[in-house]
Design a protein around this motif. Structure first.
Motif, PDB file in Angstrom:
ATOM      1  N   GLY A   1       0.827  -1.208   0.000  1.00  0.00           N
ATOM      2  CA  GLY A   1       0.000   0.000   0.000  1.00  0.00           C
ATOM      3  C   GLY A   1       0.860   1.256   0.000  1.00  0.00           C
ATOM      4  O   GLY A   1       0.642   2.177  -0.791  1.00  0.00           O
ATOM      5  N   LEU A   2       1.858   1.275   0.855  1.00  0.00           N
ATOM      6  CA  LEU A   2       2.721   2.465   0.938  1.00  0.00           C
ATOM      7  C   LEU A   2       3.482   2.684  -0.372  1.00  0.00           C
ATOM      8  O   LEU A   2       3.598   3.810  -0.851  1.00  0.00           O
ATOM      9  N   ALA A   3       3.991   1.601  -0.925  1.00  0.00           N
ATOM     10  CA  ALA A   3       4.771   1.729  -2.159  1.00  0.00           C
ATOM     11  C   ALA A   3       3.885   2.218  -3.307  1.00  0.00           C
ATOM     12  O   ALA A   3       4.379   2.806  -4.269  1.00  0.00           O
ATOM     13  N   LEU A   4       2.579   1.966  -3.189  1.00  0.00           N
ATOM     14  CA  LEU A   4       1.638   2.444  -4.213  1.00  0.00           C
ATOM     15  C   LEU A   4       1.053   3.810  -3.833  1.00  0.00           C
ATOM     16  O   LEU A   4       0.035   4.220  -4.379  1.00  0.00           O
ATOM     17  N   HIS A   5       1.697   4.480  -2.894  1.00  0.00           N
ATOM     18  CA  HIS A   5       1.284   5.813  -2.465  1.00  0.00           C
ATOM     19  C   HIS A   5      -0.146   5.836  -1.944  1.00  0.00           C
ATOM     20  O   HIS A   5      -0.879   6.816  -2.144  1.00  0.00           O
ATOM     21  N   CYS A   6      -0.560   4.747  -1.301  1.00  0.00           N
ATOM     22  CA  CYS A   6      -1.932   4.674  -0.784  1.00  0.00           C
ATOM     23  C   CYS A   6      -2.014   5.241   0.629  1.00  0.00           C
ATOM     24  O   CYS A   6      -1.017   5.344   1.337  1.00  0.00           O
ATOM     25  N   GLU A   7      -3.240   5.554   1.046  1.00  0.00           N
ATOM     26  CA  GLU A   7      -3.532   5.802   2.451  1.00  0.00           C
ATOM     27  C   GLU A   7      -3.592   4.435   3.121  1.00  0.00           C
ATOM     28  O   GLU A   7      -4.073   3.477   2.510  1.00  0.00           O
ATOM     29  N   ILE A   8      -3.137   4.351   4.351  1.00  0.00           N
ATOM     30  CA  ILE A   8      -3.252   3.096   5.086  1.00  0.00           C
ATOM     31  C   ILE A   8      -4.344   3.266   6.146  1.00  0.00           C
ATOM     32  O   ILE A   8      -4.299   4.218   6.939  1.00  0.00           O
ATOM     33  N   ALA A   9      -5.318   2.350   6.124  1.00  0.00           N
ATOM     34  CA  ALA A   9      -6.449   2.460   7.046  1.00  0.00           C
ATOM     35  C   ALA A   9      -5.967   2.453   8.496  1.00  0.00           C
ATOM     36  O   ALA A   9      -5.065   1.703   8.851  1.00  0.00           O
ATOM     37  N   GLU A  10      -6.592   3.294   9.322  1.00  0.00           N
ATOM     38  CA  GLU A  10      -6.243   3.270  10.749  1.00  0.00           C
ATOM     39  C   GLU A  10      -6.913   2.074  11.414  1.00  0.00           C
ATOM     40  O   GLU A  10      -6.492   1.616  12.468  1.00  0.00           O
TER      41      GLU A  10
ATOM     42  N   LEU B   1       0.342   4.385  -9.366  1.00  0.00           N
ATOM     43  CA  LEU B   1       1.623   3.835  -9.805  1.00  0.00           C
ATOM     44  C   LEU B   1       1.939   4.453 -11.160  1.00  0.00           C
ATOM     45  O   LEU B   1       1.115   4.408 -12.069  1.00  0.00           O
ATOM     46  N   ASP B   2       3.114   5.057 -11.276  1.00  0.00           N
ATOM     47  CA  ASP B   2       3.537   5.622 -12.554  1.00  0.00           C
ATOM     48  C   ASP B   2       4.205   4.531 -13.376  1.00  0.00           C
ATOM     49  O   ASP B   2       5.086   3.840 -12.873  1.00  0.00           O
ATOM     50  N   VAL B   3       3.776   4.390 -14.618  1.00  0.00           N
ATOM     51  CA  VAL B   3       4.391   3.376 -15.480  1.00  0.00           C
ATOM     52  C   VAL B   3       4.956   4.046 -16.717  1.00  0.00           C
ATOM     53  O   VAL B   3       4.440   5.062 -17.182  1.00  0.00           O
ATOM     54  N   GLN B   4       6.028   3.464 -17.210  1.00  0.00           N
ATOM     55  CA  GLN B   4       6.676   4.063 -18.377  1.00  0.00           C
ATOM     56  C   GLN B   4       6.339   3.257 -19.628  1.00  0.00           C
ATOM     57  O   GLN B   4       6.431   2.033 -19.631  1.00  0.00           O
TER      58      GLN B   4
END
Ligand code: ADP
Ligand code: MG
Ligand code: ZN
Length: 503
Positions: free
Chosen positions: A77-86, A119-122
């Motif tokens: 989740g973090l690597a995908l720049h997501c919010e992590i649920a509390e 996720l940015d893809v090239q």
């Protein structure tokens, strides 16, 4: 399988319609034990040897959440720049399927552990396309059915089916994109690039090997078309369990052509799941798609909610590896390769082997040359990914060191690699066993050169007369006599010296 489906040409489809895609990727985590019990996740064990009352759904059994599974989900989740649920919960997704012994899948529904990322893809031309992530949630895998007796391995025509529950309960993370709009004709390329990028990210995180050929990562391709210039989404089809990068691209392409054929003749697309066929890149109808309400989702009463402490989440964030795209851009600088070459290296799965070979002491261009040449060819021929070949980066580095030291020329180096791949031992052992050292003994070389000149007086005369190009034939003769084990450039020097000609 022959295609009986009506299709319009790809270009024609894109003239009238705009594709919208949604990609759902399942990743099997590399945890040692299952998501809700202590059973081993090791692949290849005797069927049903890795099961217990919990993953078989026997009455009275109780699940316990695998902490490493949660940690991996948060990392993804973090690597995908997501919010992590509390705070989030598991939910039961109820449906009957023979390979799902509990009669429900423990999953997450409206409370995923991670949500709202990207996720940015090239793409091939270097352009960066941002794919937005809807959510990443935790769930468990099902068991595996094998249909026996039919011609195709499918249930139709089978005499009986076998069930293996070893896979039931293995932790999965499902990563779902928001609808991907605006890719146009590049939609299939975006789909492929996204899955490739995600695979790199998962591997970099170390949470799974993400081997698509082993089913550790699989992708459902949702696709719909809408008339160009309109905004409302069309009805989607969902092509399930596509298991290679190439197939993801082909499935999207096929569905674009099929949807366009249906829509342009006034037909309607039914919302259904479809199967992808490797042989011809087609898809065929699966089952009519259930709606969420058919699953009767409800919060899992046997598991406590997951409430990851913020300090833990921040600690995991600090430990994240470099993003694969940023890493590739850095490596491109270091190796001096262009965007297109790097794309090929990525597609071949060669980045990590090359990096490891360089770390083991090989020059970058040599490491690239072997992994993208000889070894990629061997991987293709044997249908294996590069990192599954029976040769290590250290061994490849050793071969390049032998070449650099002049002990091997390229041709001999190829034979050494071939020997290592054939299980004949380490590079040095193969050199010894096959007697593959370059003949650098000047005395032996001089003798071979003298013999070649004596055996080819006509050619020798031509060279003496100034036709230096004719030396090639004599070099060939010497190489043949030394079974390819001489340094060709040195042989040419010796020949010209003996004949008293300037090179
Ligand atoms: P399901 O559980 O039915 O597969 P999900 O919401 O989990 O549904 O996933 C559907 C995927 O398809 C998501 O990636 C979503 O963004 C995408 N999607 C939803 N509607 C459409 C549509 N009309 N056309 C294309 N993709 C769609
Ligand atoms: Mg789905
Ligand atoms: Zn179990």
């Amino acid at each position: 399988m022959t295609v009986t489906t009506d299709l319009v040409s790809y270009d024609e489809a894109l003239e009238s319609y705009d594709p919208v895609m949604g990609l759902e990727v399942h990743v099997e985590l590399g945890t040692r034990t299952k998501m809700f019990c202590g059973c081993s996740t090791e692949l290849g064990a005797e069927p049903n040897s890795q099961t217990c009352p919990t993953c078989l759904g026997l009455p009275g059994s109780l699940p316990v959440v695998n902490a490493t599974g949660v940690e991996s989900a948060i990392k993804i989740g973090l690597a995908l720049h997501c919010e992590i649920a509390e705070w989030c919960r598991f939910a039961r997704k109820n449906y009957f399927y023979p390979d799902m012994p509990k009669n429900f899948q423990t999953s997450q529904y409206d409370e995923p552990i991670a949500f709202d990322g990207y996720l940015d893809v090239q793409l091939e031309d270097g352009e960066v396309f941002r794919v937005e992530i809807e959510r990443a949630h935790m769930e468990e895998d099902t068991g595996k059915s094998t249909h026996v007796g039919g011609a195709t391995g499918r249930i139709h025509g089978a005499s009986h089916s076998l069930l293996d529950y070893n896979r039931a309960g293995i932790p999965l993370i499902e990563i779902v994109t928001k609808p991907i709009e605006g890719a146009g004709e590049r939609a299939p390329e975006v789909a492929r690039a996204y899955v490739a990028e995600l695979r790199e990210l998962i591997k970099a995180l170390g949470v799974s090997e993400a081997r698509m050929d082993k089913g550790q990562m699989r992708c459902d391709v949702n696709l719909s078309l809408r008339p160009n210039g309109t905004t409302e989404f069309g009805t989607r089809s969902e092509t399930k369990n596509v298991n290679s990068l190439r197939s993801v691209e082909r499935a999207a392409r096929f569905e674009i052509q099929r949807h366009a054929a249906v829509l342009s003749t006034g037909g309607t697309i039914v919302q259904e799941t479809r199967h992808f066929h490797e042989e011809d890149g087609s898809t065929t109808s699966g089952r009519i798609k259930d709606n969420a309400e058919d699953y009767r989702y409800f919060p899992e009463p046997d598991l406590v909610p997951v409430a990851p402490p913020r300090e833990w989440v921040e600690e995991l964030r600090t430990g994240l590896p470099e993003q694969p795209l940023a890493r590739r851009n850095r490596l491109r600088e270091e190796w001096g390769v262009g965007a297109h070459d790097m794309q090929s290296i990525l597609n071949a799965g060669a980045i990590d082997p090359i990096v490891a070979t360089i770390e083991a002491g090989a020059p970058a261009d040599q490491a690239r040359k072997w992994w993208m040449g000889e070894l990629a060819r061997h991987a293709n021929e044997t249908g294996r990914p590069l990192d599954a070949l029976p040769i290590t980066p250290e061994q490849v580095a050793r071969v390049t060191a032998l070449v650099a030291a002049g002990d091997l020329n390229d041709k001999l180096a190829r034979q050494v690699i071939e020997g290592v791949l054939a299980g004949e031992g380490t590079p040095d052992e193969v050199v010894d066993k096959r007697g593959l050292k370059v003949v650098s003994d000047e005395g032996a070389l001089t003798t071979a050169v003298e013999e070649a000149i004596a055996a080819n007086p006509g050619i020798a005369d031509k060279i003496r007369g100034g036709k230096v190009q004719a030396a090639g034939a004599l070099v060939g003769a010497v190489m043949k006599a030394t079974r390819g084990q001489a340094d060709a450039a040195r042989v040419k020097e010796l020949i010209l010296a003996q004949l008293g000609v300037e090179g």
